[in-house]
Design a protein around this motif. Structure first.
Motif, PDB file in Angstrom:
ATOM      1  N   PRO A 128       0.791  -1.238   0.000  1.00  0.00           N
ATOM      2  CA  PRO A 128       0.000   0.000   0.000  1.00  0.00           C
ATOM      3  C   PRO A 128       0.822   1.286   0.000  1.00  0.00           C
ATOM      4  O   PRO A 128       0.270   2.363   0.248  1.00  0.00           O
ATOM      5  CB  PRO A 128      -0.790  -0.116   1.311  1.00  0.00           C
ATOM      6  N   ASP A 129       2.132   1.240  -0.251  1.00  0.00           N
ATOM      7  CA  ASP A 129       2.950   2.449  -0.312  1.00  0.00           C
ATOM      8  C   ASP A 129       2.919   3.008  -1.730  1.00  0.00           C
ATOM      9  O   ASP A 129       3.383   2.375  -2.679  1.00  0.00           O
ATOM     10  CB  ASP A 129       4.395   2.138   0.078  1.00  0.00           C
ATOM     11  N   PHE A 130       2.359   4.209  -1.856  1.00  0.00           N
ATOM     12  CA  PHE A 130       2.272   4.873  -3.151  1.00  0.00           C
ATOM     13  C   PHE A 130       2.837   6.287  -3.047  1.00  0.00           C
ATOM     14  O   PHE A 130       3.076   6.811  -1.953  1.00  0.00           O
ATOM     15  CB  PHE A 130       0.815   4.953  -3.635  1.00  0.00           C
ATOM     16  N   TYR A 131       2.990   6.887  -4.203  1.00  0.00           N
ATOM     17  CA  TYR A 131       3.314   8.315  -4.307  1.00  0.00           C
ATOM     18  C   TYR A 131       4.540   8.693  -3.477  1.00  0.00           C
ATOM     19  O   TYR A 131       4.544   9.659  -2.742  1.00  0.00           O
ATOM     20  CB  TYR A 131       2.112   9.164  -3.890  1.00  0.00           C
ATOM     21  N   GLY A 132       5.573   7.886  -3.613  1.00  0.00           N
ATOM     22  CA  GLY A 132       6.828   8.213  -2.939  1.00  0.00           C
ATOM     23  C   GLY A 132       7.678   9.122  -3.799  1.00  0.00           C
ATOM     24  O   GLY A 132       7.229   9.707  -4.792  1.00  0.00           O
ATOM     25  N   THR A 133       8.922   9.258  -3.419  1.00  0.00           N
ATOM     26  CA  THR A 133       9.839  10.080  -4.193  1.00  0.00           C
ATOM     27  C   THR A 133      10.163   9.389  -5.523  1.00  0.00           C
ATOM     28  O   THR A 133      10.117   8.170  -5.637  1.00  0.00           O
ATOM     29  CB  THR A 133      11.148  10.302  -3.417  1.00  0.00           C
ATOM     30  N   ILE A 134      10.477  10.188  -6.509  1.00  0.00           N
ATOM     31  CA  ILE A 134      10.846   9.686  -7.828  1.00  0.00           C
ATOM     32  C   ILE A 134      12.325   9.968  -8.046  1.00  0.00           C
ATOM     33  O   ILE A 134      12.775  11.108  -7.945  1.00  0.00           O
ATOM     34  CB  ILE A 134      10.003  10.339  -8.939  1.00  0.00           C
ATOM     35  N   GLY A 135      13.090   8.911  -8.319  1.00  0.00           N
ATOM     36  CA  GLY A 135      14.518   9.100  -8.560  1.00  0.00           C
ATOM     37  C   GLY A 135      14.767   9.713  -9.923  1.00  0.00           C
ATOM     38  O   GLY A 135      14.166   9.306 -10.925  1.00  0.00           O
TER      39      GLY A 135
END
Length: 212
Positions: A128-135
């Motif tokens: 359920p982990d979404f919308y994290g940082t984008i490398g």
């Protein structure tokens, strides 16, 4: 007198706690900038961390934006297994080099071209982990150089060594030649001296009976 509204109070408390507690997200890590030589292969490293266990629905999305800031182009996609892009500049030029169990979502780009200059993005979703940082990693492809400064230095040192060997060899040969010439002259002088002494002795012997 009415008692407290427990369901409403619990709902309000839950909303407040959710506002105070940040939503779980995936942290993605990449290099900021990389340089590569035209025509070579490059591994774009991308690692991630998640507060949740790795899900079967974990996905990895690689995109590319050229230097002219035109629209993003798909590069690679992973969902349970790797998927190559069927069209575009990266068709048949990208392979999966990651390991999800080790939190690695890296790829390899083959036969780099100057048109690959731009920014690559690596995004990981782990429900359920979404919308994290984008490398994000900016790639700069440089032209292939035939002779670097080290090569020039090696050539210069090598040439100097060869020249020194030639000079030393020439000096040794000249000295040897001079020594041979000098020895030859000494031999000739000794031979002439011996010949003169022989003639003198002979003349003296021939003159001795006449004196008697």
């Amino acid at each position: 007198m009415r008692g407290p509204n427990w369901p409403g109070a619990l709902l309000l408390l839950g909303v407040q706690l959710r506002a105070l507690w940040p939503a779980a997200a995936v942290e993605v890590h990449t290099s900021k900038e990389v340089n590569a030589v035209n025509g070579t292969n490059l591994r774009l490293k991308c690692t991630f961390s998640s507060s949740s266990p790795i899900s079967q629905d974990l996905s990895v999305t690689w995109n590319f934006q050229p230097e002219d800031l035109s629209s993003h182009e798909p590069v690679f996609y992973y969902l349970k297994e790797p998927y190559k892009v069927p069209t575009g500049r990266f068709k048949e030029r990208v392979t999966w080099d990651g390991n999800i169990e080790r939190n690695d979502a890296s790829i390899v780009i083959w036969n780099l071209q100057p048109t690959d200059n731009g920014t690559f993005t690596c995004q990981v979703n782990n429900p359920p982990d979404f919308y994290g940082t984008i490398g994000q990693v900016r790639l700069r492809v440089v032209q292939k150089v035939h002779f670097s400064e080290i090569h020039f230095l090696v050539v210069a040192i090598g040439s100097a060594c060869v020249l020194m060997i030639i000079v030393v060899t020439a000096v040794i040969i000249c000295r040897h030649h001079r020594k041979k010439v000098q020895e030859k002259r000494i031999e000739v002088a000794d031979a002439e001296l011996k010949e003169k002494e022989t003639l003198k002795t002979r003349e003296e012997k021939e003159a001795s009976p006449l004196e008697d």
